[in-house]
Design a protein around this motif. Structure first.
Motif, PDB file in Angstrom:
ATOM      1  N   ALA A 169       0.664  -1.237   0.083  1.00  0.00           N
ATOM      2  CA  ALA A 169      -0.043   0.027  -0.071  1.00  0.00           C
ATOM      3  C   ALA A 169       0.882   1.241   0.040  1.00  0.00           C
ATOM      4  N   ARG A 196      -7.325 -11.126   1.189  1.00  0.00           N
ATOM      5  CA  ARG A 196      -7.472  -9.839   0.389  1.00  0.00           C
ATOM      6  C   ARG A 196      -7.899  -8.708   1.469  1.00  0.00           C
ATOM      7  N   LEU A 237      -6.810  -5.114   1.576  1.00  0.00           N
ATOM      8  CA  LEU A 237      -7.711  -3.824   1.400  1.00  0.00           C
ATOM      9  C   LEU A 237      -7.671  -3.035   2.740  1.00  0.00           C
ATOM     10  N   ARG A 283      -4.896  -0.560   2.258  1.00  0.00           N
ATOM     11  CA  ARG A 283      -5.145   0.469   1.016  1.00  0.00           C
ATOM     12  C   ARG A 283      -6.261   1.494   1.522  1.00  0.00           C
ATOM     13  N   GLU A 311       2.077   5.069  -8.659  1.00  0.00           N
ATOM     14  CA  GLU A 311       1.582   3.886  -8.352  1.00  0.00           C
ATOM     15  C   GLU A 311       1.640   3.157  -9.897  1.00  0.00           C
ATOM     16  N   GLU A 315      -7.480  -1.865  -7.822  1.00  0.00           N
ATOM     17  CA  GLU A 315      -7.113  -2.362  -6.504  1.00  0.00           C
ATOM     18  C   GLU A 315      -6.417  -1.213  -5.475  1.00  0.00           C
ATOM     19  N   ILE A 316      -5.935  -0.286  -6.340  1.00  0.00           N
ATOM     20  CA  ILE A 316      -5.189   0.606  -5.602  1.00  0.00           C
ATOM     21  C   ILE A 316      -6.081   1.879  -5.385  1.00  0.00           C
ATOM     22  N   LEU A 337      -9.477   1.795  -5.460  1.00  0.00           N
ATOM     23  CA  LEU A 337     -10.689   1.343  -4.958  1.00  0.00           C
ATOM     24  C   LEU A 337     -11.553   2.192  -5.367  1.00  0.00           C
TER      25      LEU A 337
END
Lengths: 325, 199
Positions: A208, A300, A304, A307, B29, B179-180, B182
């Motif tokens: 992340a 996951r 998650l 992030r 990213e 996924e980054i 979101l």
């Protein structure tokens, strides 16, 4: 996707085309080779000090796969990490919240409340309904300082583990949480499980782009990775404690699966394998996400949360710690 | 020299989604998905800087291009030269359609080439790998103007805070950064924060 665990000290991990080879030394001195397709592996965890060839290490990094080093006791030593996130602004936002007392307190409360909630759920599922954790959880909200929140967290932890002697079953003695070293088998399992969880959370924190050493609930001192420890809180009961209770209840681990030396307990090799399998099963278990309502594995979920914490820091959306019913 | 120039590839990202542009260009990213890997795969034969003759046409592959006026720079997959006319060519993975993001990237490269060579370019081509067709893209005054505008807007956006997720489920689902970024999660958490300003 799964984690490749290599736990034999004289094993050799090498690369062959698009696969990893694991060579395990047999008791007769011969080598048994196993092939694992690299595309099915997400991370590599090495325990003891197995050898990794340069090819295998570089290939793992090229695929974006971290390699984690653990001592044979399961203590986290460090990782070879691929070049992940380069998001410098996220780190700046992370530092900014560190010096914002109000925002920081709010986030810490969210994390601690979820932690206590998840502890309560573990107790509830094991018919330990007569405990004060629910009240502790609601008490968190009204606290005015970080230390007060930490005080309640500590209180709840003691009350939570006070229920464990009844939950672990009669053949185990457990008188409370202890570590460094764990002085009974159950504590040794808990330490091992937290070590494995820490590996996963560390990887997620790096993925992340968060700074592992700047956290909010845990103090920034003694070089502890306080961000990793912060993010672990919502998963300790959900993942680690649940796995420990589950292997004990299913009798997958027995009292004679441990070696004792000078009062410190440690899992024997075969039992360690059993426990790793149980841990992996848990990581791949699916649940319905309480906020987003999609199916989600624990694996996951960890990434998650890391992030989402990043989004909270950078974009100001509210952070919702994972609390399962 | 052209270090702080906007890379042409990010202009493509900008047109796809301002948030994707910000995540990639400003925050550094990146993430691969099947689209990205396939795109890299189809570029495997053209990733070398070289010049060769094919019939009447001289092909310059993988050329650095830049514009000091627009402050953009990047690599164009190929520039084909025949009868004194230069034609920029981009290779793309998808199917032929009106992909404005691809057109902007191509047009910006063309503007760079014009600035460097003093020639004026009439059109460029995009080779779409999925149906193996070349699409001719006319470098109309309108496309040029839109491209320059996109460059300016992208450069401005890079100085500002991160844009919110866009409302385009289809784009989000096939985006390698989902996924980054979101998008769905962020939107949901946002709307639960202020239910009256449900964006």
């Amino acid at each position: 996707m799964s984690v490749l665990y290599v736990t034999q000290a004289d094993a050799v991990l090498s690369k062959n085309y698009e696969a990893f080879n694991v060579a395990l030394k047999q008791s007769d001195g011969s080598w048994k080779k196993q092939t694992v397709a690299a595309q099915t592996v997400e991370q590599v965890v090495l325990m003891g000090n197995p050898q990794v060839t340069g090819d295998a290490l570089v290939y793992a990094l090229e695929l974006g796969m971290p390699i984690h080093y653990l001592s044979s006791f399961g203590k986290y030593l460090g990782s070879a990490l691929p070049g992940y996130s380069r998001n410098g602004q996220l780190r700046l936002a992370q530092y900014k919240l560190y010096s914002d007392p109000a925002g920081r307190l709010e986030l810490v409360k969210t994390i601690v409340a979820a932690k206590i909630h998840n502890q309560y759920q573990v107790l509830y599922r094991h018919n330990e309904r007569n405990n004060p954790l629910k009240e502790r959880k609601s008490l968190v909200k009204s606290q005015k300082t970080l230390d007060q929140v930490r005080g309640i967290e500590g209180l709840a932890a003691r009350e939570y583990f006070a229920c464990w002697p009844r939950m672990v079953g009669k053949q185990w003695t457990f008188t409370g949480r202890n570590r460094r070293p764990p002085t009974d088998p159950v504590n040794s399992l808990l330490s091992f499980a937290y070590g494995l969880l820490r590996v996963q959370v560390t990887a997620a924190v790096h993925v992340a782009g968060l700074d592992p050493y700047i956290g909010y609930l845990h103090e920034v001192h003694h070089g502890q990775p306080s961000m990793v420890l912060d993010l672990m809180e919502e998963f300790r009961a959900l993942i680690a404690d649940s796995v420990v209770l589950s292997v004990l209840h299913k009798h997958e681990i027995q009292p004679d699966d441990f070696n004792e030396s000078l009062g410190a307990y440690r899992l024997k090799d075969t039992a360690r394998k059993t426990f790793l399998q149980a841990f992996e099963r848990k990581m791949n278990d699916e649940f319905k996400h309480p906020v987003f309502e999609y199916r989600c594995t624990y694996r996951r979920a960890i990434e998650l949360q890391a992030r989402l914490l990043g989004r909270h820091l950078q974009e100001g959306i509210s952070y919702k710690a994972l609390a399962l019913r | 020299m052209t270090e702080d120039y906007l890379p042409l590839a990010y202009l493509n990202a900008w047109e796809y989604c301002p948030r994707r542009f910000y995540l990639e260009y400003v925050l550094g990213e990146m993430s691969d998905n099947e689209h990205i890997i396939l795109g890299r795969h189809i570029h495997r034969n053209i990733n070398e800087e070289t010049t060769f003759q094919e019939g009447e046409t001289l092909i310059h592959q993988q050329q650095w291009v830049w514009s000091d006026r627009l402050k953009v720079a990047g690599i164009i997959d190929a520039v084909e030269e025949s009868n004194g006319q230069l034609v920029p060519v981009e290779y793309k993975k998808g199917k032929m359609a009106q992909h404005l993001n691809d057109h902007f990237q191509l047009c910006a490269a063309a503007l760079c080439i014009e600035e460097r060579t003093g020639c004026s370019l009439a059109y460029g081509e995009i080779f779409y790998h999925t149906n193996r067709r070349r699409q001719t893209v006319a470098l109309t005054p309108q496309l040029r103007q839109m491209t320059e505008q996109a460059i300016t807007l992208a450069q401005l956006a890079a100085q500002r805070t991160m844009p919110a997720p866009i409302d385009n489920t289809k784009k989000c689902l096939s985006c390698s950064l989902k996924e980054i970024c979101l998008p769905f999660e962020v939107k949901q958490l946002r709307s639960s924060m202020n239910p009256e300003t449900d964006d």
